[in-house]
Design an enzyme around this catalytic site. Structure first.
Site, short mmCIF file in Angstrom:
data_model
loop_
_atom_site.label_atom_id
_atom_site.label_comp_id
_atom_site.label_asym_id
_atom_site.label_seq_id
_atom_site.Cartn_x
_atom_site.Cartn_y
_atom_site.Cartn_z
N GLN A 173 70.81 20.87 18.98
CA GLN A 173 69.91 22.29 17.93
C GLN A 173 69.27 20.26 17.77
OE1 GLN A 173 71.42 24.28 15.06
NE2 GLN A 173 73.26 24.59 15.59
P1 GTP Z 1 74.91 23.99 21.04
O1 GTP Z 1 76.56 23.64 21.02
O2 GTP Z 1 74.27 24.38 20.48
O3 GTP Z 1 74.10 22.85 22.08
O4 GTP Z 1 74.51 24.64 22.50
P2 GTP Z 1 75.23 24.68 24.64
O5 GTP Z 1 74.89 23.81 24.91
O6 GTP Z 1 76.49 23.58 23.54
O7 GTP Z 1 75.44 26.47 24.30
P3 GTP Z 1 77.27 27.37 24.92
O8 GTP Z 1 78.08 26.40 25.46
O9 GTP Z 1 77.35 27.15 23.07
O10 GTP Z 1 75.63 27.93 25.29
C1 GTP Z 1 74.95 29.14 24.79
C2 GTP Z 1 75.23 30.84 25.16
O11 GTP Z 1 74.23 30.71 26.22
C3 GTP Z 1 76.40 31.29 24.91
O12 GTP Z 1 76.18 33.05 24.93
C4 GTP Z 1 76.91 31.21 26.50
O13 GTP Z 1 77.75 32.58 27.07
C5 GTP Z 1 75.81 31.53 27.31
N1 GTP Z 1 75.91 30.87 28.60
C6 GTP Z 1 76.29 29.12 28.81
N2 GTP Z 1 76.12 29.33 30.16
C7 GTP Z 1 75.74 30.31 31.01
C8 GTP Z 1 75.51 30.90 32.10
O14 GTP Z 1 76.16 29.76 32.60
N3 GTP Z 1 74.97 32.13 31.92
C9 GTP Z 1 74.61 33.27 31.41
N4 GTP Z 1 74.57 34.08 31.32
N5 GTP Z 1 74.81 32.83 29.88
C10 GTP Z 1 75.45 31.42 29.58
#
Ligand code: GTP
Ligand code: MG
Length: 171
Positions: free
Chosen positions: A62
């Protein structure tokens, strides 16, 4: 048995790109969590490969937390940079953040490996990993080993290939 060599990894990329989902999938199944929420600040995670023990700083992507990233550059030995292949609107923002980190004095002249995941390849409007590398101008990275893998973190596809490459850079 032998103690595995420890490697400190920073996991970076915009919010919602899938960083926490990827790191979670790399852990043994009994250590995985079911509900993944947006990361606040950062969280420290561990996973092992055949020869290495990774300690990962899973940073929040974020905007308001991105200023935390640079405090961890000095101590990291590898970077995992995650891109949402489906989020072409924010690809320029991802590129800006990547350019900023590559020019940071604590990283600039170090040959640390960078593993890119072009994540969410399962989504209908996702662009290919080749396209992601073009949009991020990865060919300009000359002073660090890097590799890009398309991934689907929900199914765990593409993750092993990436981690195998990362492990190989430490041999
Ligand atoms: P921050 O912690 O806010 O920086 O986000 P992050 O990069 O850690 O993302 P996070 O792993 O929380 O995933 C964000 C959203 O994307 C979640 O709803 C996951 O389920 C979804 N997501 C993650 N990887 C994939 C993927 O390969 N495909 C799909 N369709 N959704 C995904
Ligand atoms: Mg997260």
């Amino acid at each position: 048995g032998l103690k595995k060599k420890e490697v400190h990894v920073l996991c970076l990329g915009l919010d919602n790109s899938g960083k926490t989902t990827i790191i979670n999938k790399l852990k043994p199944s009994n250590a995985q969590t079911q509900d993944i929420v947006p990361t606040i600040g950062f969280s420290v995670e561990k996973f092992k490969t055949s020869s290495l023990s990774f300690t990962v700083f899973d940073m929040s992507g974020q905007g308001r937390y991105r200023n935390l990233w640079e405090h961890y550059y000095k101590d990291c030995q590898a970077i995992i940079f995650v891109i949402d292949s489906n989020d072409t609107l924010r690809m320029v923002v991802a590129k800006e953040e990547l350019d900023t980190l590559m020019n940071h004095p604590d990283l600039k002249h170090r040959r640390i490996p960078i593993l890119f995941f072009a994540n969410k390849m399962d989504l209908r409007f996702a662009v290919s990993s080749v396209k992601v590398s073009q949009l991020l101008a990865l060919e300009n990275i000359k002073d660090k080993p890097w590799h890009i893998c398309a991934s689907d973190a929900l199914k765990g596809e593409g993750l092993q290939e990436g981690v195998d490459w990362l492990q190989g850079t430490f041999h």
